[in-house]
Design a protein around this motif. Sequence first.
Motif, PDB file in Angstrom:
ATOM      1  N   ALA A  49       0.409  25.778   8.235  1.00  0.00           N
ATOM      2  CA  ALA A  49       0.073  24.366   8.067  1.00  0.00           C
ATOM      3  C   ALA A  49      -0.006  23.946   6.601  1.00  0.00           C
ATOM      4  O   ALA A  49       0.406  22.844   6.250  1.00  0.00           O
ATOM      5  N   ASP A  50      -0.500  24.830   5.723  1.00  0.00           N
ATOM      6  CA  ASP A  50      -0.640  24.423   4.326  1.00  0.00           C
ATOM      7  C   ASP A  50       0.682  24.438   3.566  1.00  0.00           C
ATOM      8  O   ASP A  50       0.734  24.063   2.395  1.00  0.00           O
ATOM      9  N   GLN A  51       1.758  24.828   4.244  1.00  0.00           N
ATOM     10  CA  GLN A  51       3.090  24.772   3.639  1.00  0.00           C
ATOM     11  C   GLN A  51       3.899  23.562   4.087  1.00  0.00           C
ATOM     12  O   GLN A  51       4.986  23.311   3.563  1.00  0.00           O
ATOM     13  N   LEU A  52       3.362  22.798   5.034  1.00  0.00           N
ATOM     14  CA  LEU A  52       4.162  21.718   5.617  1.00  0.00           C
ATOM     15  C   LEU A  52       4.463  20.611   4.612  1.00  0.00           C
ATOM     16  O   LEU A  52       5.633  20.227   4.438  1.00  0.00           O
ATOM     17  N   ILE A  53       3.467  20.064   3.954  1.00  0.00           N
ATOM     18  CA  ILE A  53       3.702  18.967   3.016  1.00  0.00           C
ATOM     19  C   ILE A  53       4.569  19.405   1.840  1.00  0.00           C
ATOM     20  O   ILE A  53       5.511  18.676   1.466  1.00  0.00           O
TER      21      ILE A  53
END
Length: 705
Positions: free
Chosen positions: A229-233
Amino acid sequence: MQSFRTELENPVVEKDIIELEKKIRLFREGQIPEEKFRSLRLARGIYGQRQPGVQMIRIKLPYGKMTLEQWKRMSDVSDEYSTGNLHLTTRQDIQIHFVSLEKTPELWTKLDLDDITIREACGNTVRNITASDKAGIDPAEPFDITPYADAAFRYFLRNPVCQDMGRKFKIAFSSSDADTAWAFMHDIGVIPKIREINGQQVRGFKVMIGGGLGAQPYLAHIAYEFLEADQLIPYIETVLRVFDRNGERASRHKARMKFLIQKLGFEEFSRLVEEERLANKVKTFHVDADVWEEPELPAADAVLPAYTIKDPKKYEIWKATNAFRQKQADYYAAYVRVPLGNISSVISRQIIEGLKPAIGNDVRVTANQGLLLKYILPAHLPYVFSVLETAGFAEPGFDSVADITACPGTDTCNLAISSSTGIATALELVIQEEFPDLVYNKDIKIKISGCMNSCGQHGIAAIGFHGSSVKSGGKVLPALQVLLGGGIVGDGVGRVADKVIKVPSKRGPDVLRSLLNDYEANAQESEKFNDYYDRQGEKYFYDLLKPLTDLTTLQNDDFIDWGQGDKFATAIGVGECASVVIDLVATLLFEGEEKLQSSIVALESNQFADSIYHSYSTFIQTAKALLLGEGVNCNTQTGIINDFDKHFIETGKWPIDGGFKELVLQINQHEPSESFAKAYHKQAADFYQQAHALRQQPSAEVPAS
């Protein structure tokens, strides 16, 4: 307009509105070309209508969320500046129509009082980020995607990497594998997943990329089966950088990202995305979903006003088709059918006032132009129905065969060929009168667009129609292209509908009768419509509907479109779904100067990544202006970079050590540090000043770099 500025509390929004007011004035004075002004207003949610002299305003509601206060604010604004109507869209926006251009800054100011924006609702930007309307209450969701959709919305709003791309960019978050936000049909679509990594449950997303509807639908590629999730943006940012630099800009019909991936190949596209990571503003982006603010809930001991239900039988059908139990076991949610997505401001305020004590303060606009009410106590469901019944919005069968999605069509859109709303009303009447039991059928989706661009999502409908025309005896009559077999499979897999046949528009109801009667008569037990379509085959349905194409039996009425009094004529305007490419040297140099000033502002605010991207844009806009002066047209930023080396560096007209490409693409070779931002800005400023001097003195030699 000085008086209303004092009401603003957000200085960023205030700056936007003051700039809009200034640009409108300069445009009216003839100091800004119409094409350039069109680009500017579109990025601020101001869209030209079919009717001259008025604007459609698109209000950007991230993932369709609005509080009751925001809903009331939009109703009041529509009364004051528009027609008193709110139009809910398939992108979970709200549109108001027939607005005076000069009133738009004041209108935006009023919206901002309740934190509502129109910024980047249109134009070549990241459009409204859509999501499953059930997000946060979906019993099937691995986790609530709402905080992640909200973070993406805020991260990319006003972000320099996506302010003036070659085309619009659409992002969707589905809440579960049911994929009700259609991840497979978006530039980027994501589906939540949880994996066990090193003994811990880790949140992430299946990432789909390069899908799209329009005249040429494409199913998305799988970029990641699981991306933490912390790689999505950061991943989305790298994709936007690649799209901005390499995307087509001359031909808007080939400018969506799906065509760029087709052109480059998915492997090469992925390589370019990986190459951009170093330049990203952030390498990870953590969303603290655990502190996500939940909506204000109704009081358990709320005292409801006295009420009566006029049609108890209808209530039972409504409860069965429109209401469902949330994952929060003590609550229900209920959908509201909004015919053609239109609801008046008067009725909106009536419903808001009536529902306040009985629902959570978080209403969602749905992708099929309806509303979702949340956090209703079971004992309050009859009261909620009574409020809707009194307002005339208690029809059962939400998202069923009877709940048809349609774009505005020729009512207001420049691109529409024939009516969407008129035929939608006629088809809903057929279902209501002849197939009433289908109010329970949520398998078949009927969707209608006024043209092939699929704003009504006909390209993924089980039964779809889009506006067209045919000729008979030298006269033109309105027609419908019939599409069959589209829909959601699940987990990022979808179906694009087949174009089966074209019929005169007035025969649309007969098309629907033929399809539904045939399905009821010949489908196997429990066989879904698309399975039946696959079993019978496209040719079967072509033959079934072929008699309806006979033009020898036309009546005078066939030459008049639905809801119209005059004979049909194709009157298609210039579409504004993307800004127009500007090929004016002076305008391009002016844009380069504006980007340079933005770079300075970002530097002063220690926003180094933003400053670097503004400096990069200065290089691009300035080089494009100089190339245009030489008669060289470029349709991508990569092309501009390469052509500047070819026409200026290699010919000796503009000496730069190492060449222009090496100079500009330093952006990919450095972290976005303060030292690089300052150095890169100075290089961009020197380049612009030299170009400006050359423009002022065409015969002068270019100074050495």
